[in-house]
Enzyme design. Structure first.
Site, short mmCIF file in Angstrom:
data_model
loop_
_atom_site.label_atom_id
_atom_site.label_comp_id
_atom_site.label_asym_id
_atom_site.label_seq_id
_atom_site.Cartn_x
_atom_site.Cartn_y
_atom_site.Cartn_z
N TYR A 151 68.86 77.61 43.66
CA TYR A 151 68.04 77.91 42.48
C TYR A 151 67.56 79.36 42.38
CZ TYR A 151 66.59 73.10 44.02
OH TYR A 151 66.51 71.83 44.52
N CYS A 175 79.94 81.32 56.41
CA CYS A 175 81.10 81.94 55.76
C CYS A 175 81.07 81.58 54.29
CB CYS A 175 82.37 81.44 56.41
SG CYS A 175 82.57 82.13 58.04
#
Ligand SMILES: *Cc1c(COP(=O)(O)O)cnc(C)c1O
Length: 435
Positions: A338, A365
């Protein structure tokens, strides 16, 4: 220790270290390793008591907060809620199991969720859950069936959608007509499901619930929700002669993550909602129902802090600087989800000038694995301790094992002592389910 940062439990000591709940965070990082979640026990309890006192003052003795445990769930949390004499919300059999394991009194537990499985319903009934908050007609009929098999009459509330836009992030706004949760008043479904609930022999309809969203700073949406819900209660009284005993107004009070966020007064908010409800009940000769609220974030958020160790510092000349930490979206996915704002500090250099502009990156990653972008901290070096403030809600509970990263421990700080409430995951935990 005078300078407070964002909240009164965050200060800077004479040694230039960041202190949390009176404890030196640099020493805690050394003792427990990083990443580590800290939880300020006194702050959690103070927030609970503020809710409880304000609610009882406005609505009477039976009115208590129900802690929304999806915001933070492990055994010690349920012990605290039990000791403080409040209720809890759970949204899965896993949370229910955790509450039961901690000895939480299940008659004060409310089971939420828009898709309770058959297993969830049976398991909750077996464990004598206090109330289901019923989300749909389908669920209502299932609960009636399983209650009959168990030879009980199950108490329920009906979750309704009042059709309100509370001006918060779309992913945490839940009260609109088109929400995946509950039955809409506007479409007539709320009335039909009330009628159906009243005719089920193994179900005791106790009242209604709504939850309009999360991280809400204004009071108006709550007053509007209360108005819509009380009008619905009155309508049901006229139509079916049914007087709701309980009205649950959900959670969602906003908390201060950064200096520029407002600080909400829980007491003032509840007083405003209380004044409105008492007036409306008096005007319409309605016996005031027991009012419940379901705060999560506003009870635990500012009682939490996360400590990390700084690793690689990468300066991409002419572009930006990255400061990498030994955690990230695996312990706090909220920026990734968010773009949530957080206050970031260097715990071992808390008095140094914050003039290094950087992005705090995690170790996954994944380019989106960031904790915060464009923050100012003192120029960091490998081994420095980085603190992220106000991480008590929706951090530990949203943690994952992505990239097979182990979850951090949770250390509860209380009166200059500490209690390890959740130990650090070990590699063996990662393969515990692998066959
Ligand atoms: C998430 C949720 C809450 C708690 O919201 P906070 O913003 O953490 O106070 C309460 N009730 C329901 C139904 C929820 O889904």
């Amino acid at each position: 220790m005078d300078r407070k940062i964002v909240h009164s439990n965050v200060t800077v000591g004479e040694n230039g270290h960041l202190f949390f709940a009176g404890a030196d965070t640099v020493l805690l990082a050394e003792k427990y390793g990083t990443p580590v979640f800290l939880l300020d026990n006194a702050r959690v309890r103070a927030r609970i008591r503020e809710y409880k006192e304000a609610m009882q003052m406005n609505f009477g003795e039976s009115s208590v907060p129900l802690f929304a445990s999806k915001s933070l769930s492990f055994k010690e949390i349920y012990r605290i809620m039990a000791e403080e004499g409040i209720g809890t919300d759970i949204v899965s059999s896993g949370e229910l199991f955790t509450a039961v394991s901690a000895g939480f009194p299940m008659e004060r537990a409310f089971f939420h969720g828009n898709n309770k499985t058959d297993f969830d319903i049976q398991y909750a009934i077996e464990n004598r859950i206090g109330y289901f908050i019923v989300d749909s007609m389908e669920e209502l009929l299932l609960i009636d069936e399983y209650a009959e098999k168990a030879g009980i009459r199950q108490k329920i509330l009906l979750r309704l959608t009042p059709g309100i836009d509370p001006h918060t992030h779309q992913k945490i706004s839940t009260g609109g007509v088109d929400s995946k949760f509950g039955s809409a008043i506007e479409t007539g479904l709320a009335e039909r499901i009330t009628k159906a609930a009243l005719s089920q022999t193994n179900i005791e309809l106790c009242g209604f619930h709504c939850h309009i969203g999360s991280q809400i700073f204004e009071i108006e949406p709550y007053i509007t929700a209360a108005e819509i819900m009380l009008s619905f209660i009155l309508k049901m009284k006229e139509k079916f002669g049914f007087t709701a005993k309980i009205l649950n107004l959900g959670g969602g009070f906003g908390v201060r993550y950064i200096e520029s966020d407002p600080e909400i007064s829980i007491t003032k908010n509840i007083n405003a909602i209380g004044a409105y409800i008492r007036k409306k009940c008096a005007e319409t000769a309605l016996d005031m129902p027991i009012i419940y609220m379901e705060p999560g974030r506003s009870i635990v958020a500012d009682a939490g802090m996360t400590l990390y160790t700084v690793g690689t510092v990468k300066e991409i000349e002419g572009f930006k600087n990255y400061v990498s930490i030994d955690g990230g979206m695996t312990d706090n996915p909220r920026y990734t989800l968010y773009q949530s704002a957080y206050t970031v500090l260097l715990a071992n250099k808390a008095n140094e000038k914050a003039d290094f502009s950087c992005t705090i990156g995690g170790r996954c990653c994944e380019s989106g694995d960031l904790i915060q972008e464009n923050v100012l901290i003192p120029k960091p070096e490998r081994g420095d301790i980085l603190a992220v403030l106000v991480t008590g809600a929706y951090n530990y509970s949203m943690a994952s094992n992505y990239n097979r990263v182990t979850k951090p421990p949770v250390v509860v700080l209380r009166n200059n002592t500490e209690k390890l409430a959740v130990r650090r995951e070990r590699f063996e935990d990662l393969v515990a389910c692998d066959i």
